[in-house]
Scaffold this motif. Structure first.
Motif: not given
Lengths: 114, 119
Positions: A11-20, A58-65, A78-82, A108-112
């Motif tokens: 997942f390639n995401v710009p800094e500051g965006a929300t990703v799920a 904090g900026r992280f939310t987890a949900q279970l269904n 999202s931060k670069l360090s994420d 899941t590989h995330l790239i900010i």
């Protein structure tokens, strides 16, 4: 059969965006759920547990269904360090009630991106 | 606490040689796990111990692999003879645990891993 399935990304995401991302699991009797984070060439580290009522750290939310047998992780602002690989983790419970060690998804590989 | 300590960090060996990986769990943790990680298969549980007793070794690939936990502060994973397909990162993890293993209250703490290359 134990299965924890995740979209490998990246997942390639710009800094500051929300990703799920989501993760599905096959054993309906599973009782414990976690998200782990793994940086390149490092060990997995616990990010957060996932509770039935959903939980936020904090900026992280987890949900279970439980009905659909999936868990999700949402990262806001999202931060670069994420940038990392996020592993979905489930414990398996046998029909006799015995439990096994935790089973990890492949991540899941995330790239900010700046 | 120093965390879970694994040694060596890197191991390069020739096919057919014996390899021994070592792990010191966090003091007071009564569960110890050995995992193997590859790109293709991800993290696979090999074996775990509770109070030094092996509970489930169904993940051990074959008889070439063996694991011991002689006391609460030390465990080994041995491969004899080693093969190129054993090349992977081997992680040890420990947990306070409770029934069921890895319940909501506790995750696992991993060591830094041993990167094994068999040539």
């Amino acid at each position: 059969r134990k299965e924890v399935e995740q979209d490998p990304g990246p997942f390639n995401v710009p800094e500051g965006a929300t990703v799920a991302f989501n993760c599905t699991y096959s054993n309906s009797a599973s009782q414990s759920f976690f998200w782990y984070r793994q940086d390149c060439r490092k060990e997995p580290k616990l990010l957060m547990s996932v509770y039935s009522s959903g939980n936020e750290d904090g900026r992280f939310t987890a949900q279970l269904n439980r009905a659909s047998q999936y868990i999700s992780l949402l990262i806001r602002d999202s931060k670069l360090s994420d940038s990392a690989t996020y592993l979905c983790v489930v414990n398996y419970v046998y029909s006799g009630g015995g439990a096994d060690g935790l089973t990890f998804g492949k991540g899941t590989h995330l790239i900010i991106q700046p | 606490d120093a965390g879970v300590i694994q040694s060596p960090r890197h191991e390069v060996t020739e096919m057919g040689q014996e390899v021994t990986l070592r792990c010191k769990p966090i003091s007071g943790h009564d569960y110890l796990f050995w995992y193997r990680q590859t790109m293709m298969r991800g993290l696979e549980l090999l074996i775990y111990f509770n109070n030094n007793v092996p509970i489930d070794d169904s993940g051990m690939p074959e008889d070439r692999f063996s694991a011991k936990m002689p006391n609460a502060s030390f465990s080994t994973l041995k491969i004899q003879p080693s093969e190129p397909r054993d090349s992977a990162v081997y992680f040890c993890a420990s947990s306070l645990g409770e029934t069921p293993v890895g319940s909501t209250a506790y995750g696992y703490t991993f060591g830094s891993g041993t990167r094994l290359t068999v040539v």
